[in-house]
Scaffold this active site. Structure first.
Site, PDB file in Angstrom:
ATOM      1  N   ASP A  18     -16.873 -44.531 -21.544  1.00  0.00           N
ATOM      2  CA  ASP A  18     -16.242 -44.979 -22.789  1.00  0.00           C
ATOM      3  C   ASP A  18     -17.316 -45.647 -23.639  1.00  0.00           C
ATOM      4  O   ASP A  18     -17.580 -46.834 -23.487  1.00  0.00           O
ATOM      5  CB  ASP A  18     -15.111 -45.967 -22.485  1.00  0.00           C
ATOM      6  CG  ASP A  18     -14.445 -46.487 -23.754  1.00  0.00           C
ATOM      7  OD1 ASP A  18     -14.322 -45.710 -24.713  1.00  0.00           O
ATOM      8  OD2 ASP A  18     -14.062 -47.682 -23.787  1.00  0.00           O
TER       9      ASP A  18
ATOM     10  N   GLU B 139     -15.551 -40.060 -24.247  1.00  0.00           N
ATOM     11  CA  GLU B 139     -14.642 -40.102 -25.390  1.00  0.00           C
ATOM     12  C   GLU B 139     -15.365 -39.634 -26.644  1.00  0.00           C
ATOM     13  O   GLU B 139     -16.515 -39.997 -26.880  1.00  0.00           O
ATOM     14  CB  GLU B 139     -14.109 -41.528 -25.591  1.00  0.00           C
ATOM     15  CG  GLU B 139     -12.987 -41.631 -26.594  1.00  0.00           C
ATOM     16  CD  GLU B 139     -12.363 -43.010 -26.619  1.00  0.00           C
ATOM     17  OE1 GLU B 139     -11.352 -43.226 -25.914  1.00  0.00           O
ATOM     18  OE2 GLU B 139     -12.889 -43.882 -27.337  1.00  0.00           O
TER      19      GLU B 139
ATOM     20  N   ASP C  39     -12.509 -51.781 -21.147  1.00  0.00           N
ATOM     21  CA  ASP C  39     -13.471 -50.695 -21.390  1.00  0.00           C
ATOM     22  C   ASP C  39     -13.661 -49.858 -20.126  1.00  0.00           C
ATOM     23  O   ASP C  39     -13.793 -48.634 -20.189  1.00  0.00           O
ATOM     24  CB  ASP C  39     -14.821 -51.278 -21.826  1.00  0.00           C
ATOM     25  CG  ASP C  39     -14.682 -52.253 -22.982  1.00  0.00           C
ATOM     26  OD1 ASP C  39     -14.658 -51.801 -24.132  1.00  0.00           O
ATOM     27  OD2 ASP C  39     -14.568 -53.460 -22.712  1.00  0.00           O
TER      28      ASP C  39
END
Length: 216
Positions: free
Chosen positions: A23, A87, A160
């Site tokens: 991420d 992502e 996160d």
């Protein structure tokens, strides 16, 4: 950084599939998580988030990118994942933030390319819909679902890291669909509607939890 209490023995690549989820962040911590499946259940191998100290950030312009690259190379060498899932850049971000995020993604792609590992990108909404059954799930809801799906004893922190585990789970679901429908292996998400983990696990109610109040 978190790992299971007991070390996990290496597993045969022909029966297990392992994914490193990342991420990337423009300013905050960059989350990471390693998830493995045997075709029946998923388990967490390792997770955490890298927050580069302000003092380190001031050393030189590329300090943050260098530390992220070093971390990813270490994770790729230690866990030897079959794929890396990251992502994608959110199109609604302002230009400055999008550029910073693109720099971090570039480092992720570089580390994977140096080791010949395929990279797969998923939008935030795709990840949320796959894991929580709801494309607008908040961070608390995602943490709860990740903990349930990976049968973790505690809520994955920080958020996160939970997001990174969710990204890895999203790719595992996409890979399962690819194999089921005989789709070619590629770095693009299979164009097949993925049934969310939440629905499959009968746990979609977790995505209906009230949103966590934000601190003012």
């Amino acid at each position: 950084m978190k790992s299971p209490a007991a070390p996990l023995a290496p597993t045969a690549k022909n029966t297990h599939f392992r994914v490193l989820g990342v991420d990337p962040a423009a300013a905050g911590p960059t989350g990471y998580g390693v998830v493995e499946t045997d075709g029946h259940r998923c388990r967490m191998l390792h997770y955490g988030a890298l927050k580069v100290p302000p003092r380190r950030q001031k050393e030189f312009a590329g300090a943050v990118l260098q530390d992220i690259h070093t971390l990813l190379c270490h994770l790729l060498d230690e866990f030897t994942p079959d794929a890396l899932a990251v992502e994608s850049v959110f199109t609604a971000l302002n230009i400055r933030t999008a550029l910073r995020l693109a720099e971090v993604r570039g480092v992720v792609l570089l580390a994977a390319a140096q080791r010949g590992i395929a990279v797969h990108s998923y939008s935030p909404r795709e990840v949320k819909a796959c894991v929580a059954g709801y494309g607008h799930a908040d961070k608390r809801q995602m943490q709860i679902m990740v903990r349930a799906l990976l049968q973790m004893s505690e809520l994955p922190e920080p958020s996160d890291a939970a997001d990174a585990l969710a990204i890895a789970l999203c790719h595992l679901q996409a890979e399962q669909m690819r194999q089921r429908f005989g789709l070619p292996r590629s770095t693009e998400t299979p164009k097949v509607r993925m049934r969310s983990f939440a629905v499959r696990a009968g746990a979609s109610r977790a995505a209906q939890l009230p949103a966590t109040p934000r601190a003012s």
